[in-house]
Design an enzyme around this catalytic site. Sequence first.
Site, mmCIF file in Angstrom:
data_model
loop_
_atom_site.group_PDB
_atom_site.id
_atom_site.type_symbol
_atom_site.label_atom_id
_atom_site.label_comp_id
_atom_site.label_asym_id
_atom_site.label_seq_id
_atom_site.Cartn_x
_atom_site.Cartn_y
_atom_site.Cartn_z
ATOM 1 N N THR A 54 -19.643 15.922 -9.666
ATOM 2 C CA THR A 54 -20.183 14.635 -10.099
ATOM 3 C C THR A 54 -21.406 14.233 -9.292
ATOM 4 O OG1 THR A 54 -18.038 13.832 -10.876
ATOM 5 C CG2 THR A 54 -19.667 12.162 -10.326
ATOM 6 N N SER A 73 -15.916 20.613 -10.909
ATOM 7 C CA SER A 73 -14.859 21.150 -10.042
ATOM 8 C C SER A 73 -13.505 21.268 -10.723
ATOM 9 C CB SER A 73 -14.731 20.322 -8.756
ATOM 10 O OG SER A 73 -14.010 19.130 -8.961
ATOM 11 N N THR A 131 -14.988 16.108 -7.052
ATOM 12 C CA THR A 131 -13.820 15.498 -6.407
ATOM 13 C C THR A 131 -12.484 16.009 -6.936
ATOM 14 O OG1 THR A 131 -13.840 13.626 -7.944
ATOM 15 C CG2 THR A 131 -15.093 13.390 -5.889
ATOM 16 N N ASP A 132 -12.457 16.541 -8.159
ATOM 17 C CA ASP A 132 -11.174 16.892 -8.773
ATOM 18 C C ASP A 132 -10.398 17.921 -7.969
ATOM 19 O OD1 ASP A 132 -11.478 15.114 -10.826
ATOM 20 O OD2 ASP A 132 -12.146 16.588 -12.301
#
Length: 310
Positions: free
Chosen positions: A8, A54, A87-88
């Site tokens: 992101t 991610s 971030t995932d």
Amino acid sequence: MVLGTGGTIAGTARQAGDQVGYTAAQIGIDALLESVATFHGVPLEAEQVAQVDSKDMDHAVWLQLAQRCAAALERSDVQGVVVTHGTDTLEESAYFLQRVLAPRKPLVLTGAMRPATALLSDGPQNLADAVAVARSDQVAGVLVVFAGQVHESEAVSKRHSFQLEAFSSGERGLLGVVEGGALRLLHAGPVCAAPAPGLLARLPSDARAWPRVAIVTSHAGADGAVVDALANLGVAGIVVAATGSGTVHRSLLEALKRARAAGIRVVRASRCAQGRVLPRPDDELPHAAGLSPVKARIALMLDLAIGAGE
């Protein structure tokens, strides 16, 4: 050294106010660094290792990233390494890198909850904070820096799907904070699991050959059908996200015991956000101690890859 992998923080949207309907991994790491004014005059090198959302992170990218991190950390002129990441799966990549590298210099992962085109993107500040921590001589090992907070790789997890302070270290608590561009430690550390000697070099060079480990969840009404199907597919290991302190639905437990008898490694982790699986004398399946299910999967995969015993 700043290594970009997408996410992101490198995402763009058609409208500046759109913080949800964006496309991740669109902007290169050089452009991201140029957007941070405080980096002017700071000796930085950048490299684009990957450009992925991610959620699609895979073992091949992990292997390439670990190799590039190792090469950078070996250089005497590199004080620390920063990795920009979605971030995932950021917590998974952080734990993987700690296990295979256990660096003696700071290796810092960061990202953003808002795309680079947002009206108030959090990426530039997170990147600036990450570089500040990577240049510090107070810490070593793999850390996550996000929203001004510094987390240890073993404890950190994503706890919110949208808020800027998306990460938490639960009961462990923060290692430190970044204030005015400087790191302030809140307690001694970090304390992370030590890797097996030469672990990165012992992994198969083709990530497709890494042992396949799956995660199943214990829940009301659970049965063993998924476990039996995984066994038929030839998985090498299974992590069960158990309830509470490691309890497993009886129907699921019987299937897991069958899988274990067939030579499949099985480990219990807790699906609870805090706490850990407490060992008991009558345990039928080994536990993952304080590791979350996703990190227990990585630990088990690495153990299987290097032939470590149960």
